[in-house]
Scaffold this motif. Structure first.
Motif, mmCIF file in Angstrom:
data_model
loop_
_atom_site.group_PDB
_atom_site.id
_atom_site.type_symbol
_atom_site.label_atom_id
_atom_site.label_comp_id
_atom_site.label_asym_id
_atom_site.label_seq_id
_atom_site.Cartn_x
_atom_site.Cartn_y
_atom_site.Cartn_z
ATOM 1 N N ASP A 281 3.920 1.184 7.305
ATOM 2 C CA ASP A 281 3.389 1.304 5.951
ATOM 3 C C ASP A 281 2.909 -0.031 5.382
ATOM 4 O O ASP A 281 2.455 -0.102 4.242
ATOM 5 N N ALA A 282 2.985 -1.098 6.195
ATOM 6 C CA ALA A 282 2.435 -2.392 5.767
ATOM 7 C C ALA A 282 2.086 -3.219 7.000
ATOM 8 O O ALA A 282 2.760 -3.143 8.032
ATOM 9 N N THR B 246 -2.044 -4.239 -1.763
ATOM 10 C CA THR B 246 -0.651 -3.785 -1.621
ATOM 11 C C THR B 246 -0.268 -2.913 -2.809
ATOM 12 O O THR B 246 -0.828 -3.054 -3.903
ATOM 13 N N VAL C 20 -1.572 2.183 4.121
ATOM 14 C CA VAL C 20 -0.978 0.952 4.647
ATOM 15 C C VAL C 20 -1.311 -0.203 3.700
ATOM 16 O O VAL C 20 -2.477 -0.430 3.391
ATOM 17 N N SER C 21 -0.289 -0.937 3.256
ATOM 18 C CA SER C 21 -0.529 -2.174 2.511
ATOM 19 C C SER C 21 -0.905 -3.281 3.504
ATOM 20 O O SER C 21 -0.533 -3.227 4.684
ATOM 21 N N ARG D 123 5.868 1.046 -2.896
ATOM 22 C CA ARG D 123 6.223 2.290 -2.206
ATOM 23 C C ARG D 123 7.469 2.903 -2.847
ATOM 24 O O ARG D 123 8.407 2.142 -3.172
ATOM 25 N N VAL E 86 6.969 -8.048 0.228
ATOM 26 C CA VAL E 86 6.570 -6.797 0.872
ATOM 27 C C VAL E 86 7.766 -5.853 0.975
ATOM 28 O O VAL E 86 7.659 -4.649 0.690
ATOM 29 N N HIS F 26 8.326 -1.249 1.162
ATOM 30 C CA HIS F 26 7.857 -1.040 2.531
ATOM 31 C C HIS F 26 9.022 -1.164 3.502
ATOM 32 O O HIS F 26 9.858 -2.060 3.356
ATOM 33 N N ARG F 27 9.056 -0.288 4.492
ATOM 34 C CA ARG F 27 10.195 -0.255 5.405
ATOM 35 C C ARG F 27 9.822 -0.308 6.877
ATOM 36 O O ARG F 27 10.679 -0.505 7.726
ATOM 37 N N SER G 38 8.797 -4.382 -2.326
ATOM 38 C CA SER G 38 7.810 -3.429 -2.837
ATOM 39 C C SER G 38 8.020 -2.044 -2.238
ATOM 40 O O SER G 38 7.216 -1.141 -2.460
ATOM 41 N N VAL H 294 7.035 -2.315 9.138
ATOM 42 C CA VAL H 294 6.015 -3.350 8.961
ATOM 43 C C VAL H 294 5.541 -3.882 10.306
ATOM 44 O O VAL H 294 6.361 -4.156 11.204
#
Length: 348
Positions: A254-255, A340, A282-283, A343, A184, A189-190, A187, A192
């Motif tokens: 964002d996840a 997912t 959002v993943s 990003r 994650v 995402h920052r 990928s 979570v």
């Protein structure tokens, strides 16, 4: 008017009706591993059916261990447990073992009481499946009961996280979750959120710790990881937890990583109701890879655990030849689907 009692049919009666020796009838109907010629076997089974013969299990248990196998589980209603128990039952049945199943909700007191009752039936083996089985539970009485059963000739197998000195099959929840967390993070995402499931539940806790470690290893700041819990490891629990996140404005999340697939499915429903698009906004990830993971839109990225294989391994240990205590650790496999996305790296 009471019905007349049915005359007791003995193994001798079946042998005489089939025209075979008592030993041959016993091998066919007693689950012996010794081979019986197909023709003789067919005659014995036909005679037993015609005479409505039923083996006296209680008498056999008094003579020694029965051909039964006892499964003691936390909860039979979850899809993952249903998969495991179905495989256990299937594997045990191929050996001629009769399977009994009891559910304890993971409560040590109920586990102890169930094991005490099961011991009276003298099953050949006892498989205890639980998120966490602690040797110190109930001041050591659970361990003492299992040791006494083993000393009587039974075999104990634990499926789950345990420190007990018996055969075991465990899932490497921590390392599997770490790999998913790193995926994650890598990928892009920052920020979570982790829906960690029930507070204090062993498997969920191990997964949460692993998620955080993986996210940090992939470059996510610990301050940007938010952990929320829910009352149940279920769709309802995930739905309620995701609703809370949405009500708080998501804070740039964002996840969302869920402790299992059911929680993720519940979260997906809450996000959809709030018009939060997955994965565009959002993943979302799950854990286990059970049926619901592929029966939702979008299909879930998840960490697949070989649940049926773990059940088969437990039965292999339960019914195998005597030997040293064996501990089997089952690893997960990352399955990337369309819940997912990658990003883009932040500009500047």
């Amino acid at each position: 008017m009471p019905h007349p009692a049915r005359q007791t049919v003995t193994l001798h009666d079946v042998a005489a009706a089939a025209g075979v020796s008592l030993a041959t009838a016993s091998r066919v109907l007693g689950g012996s591993s010794r081979t019986v010629a197909p023709g003789l076997r067919k005659r014995v089974l036909a005679a037993a059916e015609r005479l409505r013969y039923t083996a006296d299990a209680s008498a056999r248990a008094m003579r020694g261990m029965s051909d039964s196998l006892a499964l003691v589980v936390d909860d039979l209603t979850t899809p993952s447990m249903a998969i495991m128990v179905a495989e256990m039952e299937r594997r045990a049945r191929t050996t001629g073992a009769f399977v009994t199943i009891s559910a304890t909700r993971g409560d040590p007191a109920r586990q102890l009481e169930t094991i005490r009752r099961v011991r009276a039936l003298r099953p050949r083996a006892l498989v205890l499946t639980s998120g966490r089985v602690d040797g110190d539970a109930l001041s050591g009485r659970l361990l003492a009961e299992l040791r006494a059963y083993e000393q009587d000739g039974g075999r104990v197998v634990v499926v789950g996280d345990t420190d007990l000195p018996f055969h075991s099959v465990g899932f490497d929840n921590h390392q599997a979750a770490r790999r998913l967390g790193r995926y994650v993070a890598e990928s892009g995402h920052r920020r979570v959120a982790i829906i960690a499931g029930v507070r204090g539940q062993a498997a969920a806790t191990a997964r949460t710790v692993g998620f955080v470690e993986g996210l940090r290893a992939g470059g996510v700041a610990e301050a940007d990881v938010r952990i929320v819990h829910c009352a149940m490891m279920s769709r309802e629990g995930g739905f309620e937890a995701a609703q809370r996140l949405v009500a708080e404005g998501r804070r740039g999340i964002d996840a969302i990583m869920a402790a299992n697939d059911l929680i993720a499915v519940g979260a997906l429903r809450a996000l959809r109701q709030a018009r939060v698009a997955v994965p565009e906004d959002v993943s979302l990830t799950g854990f286990d890879d059970i049926g619901p993971a592929v029966n939702v839109t979008p299909r879930l990225t998840t960490m697949a655990l070989p649940i049926a294989y773990a059940g088969a391994e437990a039965i292999r240990l339960a019914l195998g030849e005597p030997g040293a205590v064996t501990h089997v650790t089952v690893e997960g496999r990352l399955v990337v689907r369309n819940s997912t996305v990658e990003r883009p790296a932040p500009s500047g």
